[in-house]
Motif scaffolding. Sequence first.
Motif, PDB file in Angstrom:
ATOM      1  N   UNK A  93      -5.325  -3.281  -0.291  1.00 43.24           N
ATOM      2  CA  UNK A  93      -4.698  -2.532  -1.679  1.00 43.24           C
ATOM      3  C   UNK A  93      -5.161  -1.314  -1.962  1.00 43.24           C
ATOM      4  N   UNK A  94      -4.581  -0.439  -2.631  1.00 39.21           N
ATOM      5  CA  UNK A  94      -4.706   1.025  -2.410  1.00 39.21           C
ATOM      6  C   UNK A  94      -3.692   1.605  -3.772  1.00 39.21           C
ATOM      7  N   UNK A  95      -3.947   2.764  -4.324  1.00 35.56           N
ATOM      8  CA  UNK A  95      -3.100   3.255  -5.240  1.00 35.56           C
ATOM      9  C   UNK A  95      -2.622   4.718  -4.356  1.00 35.56           C
ATOM     10  N   UNK A  96      -1.517   5.174  -4.896  1.00 33.70           N
ATOM     11  CA  UNK A  96      -1.057   6.143  -4.197  1.00 33.70           C
ATOM     12  C   UNK A  96      -0.067   7.459  -5.167  1.00 33.70           C
ATOM     13  N   UNK A  97       0.106   8.429  -4.698  1.00 41.60           N
ATOM     14  CA  UNK A  97       1.066   9.232  -5.617  1.00 41.60           C
ATOM     15  C   UNK A  97       2.575   8.923  -5.654  1.00 41.60           C
ATOM     16  N   UNK A  98       2.823   8.604  -4.377  1.00 41.78           N
ATOM     17  CA  UNK A  98       4.413   8.481  -4.219  1.00 41.78           C
ATOM     18  C   UNK A  98       4.564   7.567  -2.997  1.00 41.78           C
ATOM     19  N   UNK A  99       5.807   7.085  -2.649  1.00 44.26           N
ATOM     20  CA  UNK A  99       6.252   6.630  -1.289  1.00 44.26           C
ATOM     21  C   UNK A  99       7.774   6.886  -1.355  1.00 44.26           C
ATOM     22  N   UNK A 100       8.081   6.503  -0.232  1.00 43.40           N
ATOM     23  CA  UNK A 100       9.414   6.505   0.327  1.00 43.40           C
ATOM     24  C   UNK A 100       9.430   5.372   1.419  1.00 43.40           C
ATOM     25  N   UNK A 101      10.746   4.981   1.495  1.00 38.69           N
ATOM     26  CA  UNK A 101      10.978   3.660   2.645  1.00 38.69           C
ATOM     27  C   UNK A 101      12.534   4.102   3.081  1.00 38.69           C
ATOM     28  N   UNK A 102      12.487   3.391   4.119  1.00 38.02           N
ATOM     29  CA  UNK A 102      13.613   3.222   5.271  1.00 38.02           C
ATOM     30  C   UNK A 102      13.704   1.605   5.651  1.00 38.02           C
ATOM     31  N   UNK A 103      14.929   1.263   5.846  1.00 44.93           N
ATOM     32  CA  UNK A 103      15.069  -0.021   6.336  1.00 44.93           C
ATOM     33  C   UNK A 103      16.087   0.317   7.552  1.00 44.93           C
ATOM     34  N   UNK A 104      15.383  -0.026   8.828  1.00 44.99           N
ATOM     35  CA  UNK A 104      15.935   0.459  10.055  1.00 44.99           C
ATOM     36  C   UNK A 104      16.154  -0.666  11.083  1.00 44.99           C
TER      37      UNK A 104
END
Length: 107
Positions: A93-104
Amino acid sequence: MKHDIDPTILYKFDTLQSFLLEKQDCKSFLRVVLSATSEPETVLSIIFNGVMNLQISALCDSNLLQIEIENIRSWQQEDLFYKVTEAEYETFSFCCKSYDFDILKKI
């Protein structure tokens, strides 16, 4: 840039391929790559930016994961907008500012 990934996509990608934490200029980035049991040739790559409060219990390749990403902007914590948890086994578990994702597709 994509935001707020559909939870049904997260449930589809249930097998951990890699979990890599990097630091650059005092900022933490975590890259998580998941594959789908039903489609092993397809992977979901997620890069989490500004990772804080990272907790890891045990990364086991035999466990099928259930990752949840919760928008916590309403908590009004400075620079922390998402809470990420592995809900099935509490693997991380964690917290974050932002995220991006890609399906490849794997080559």
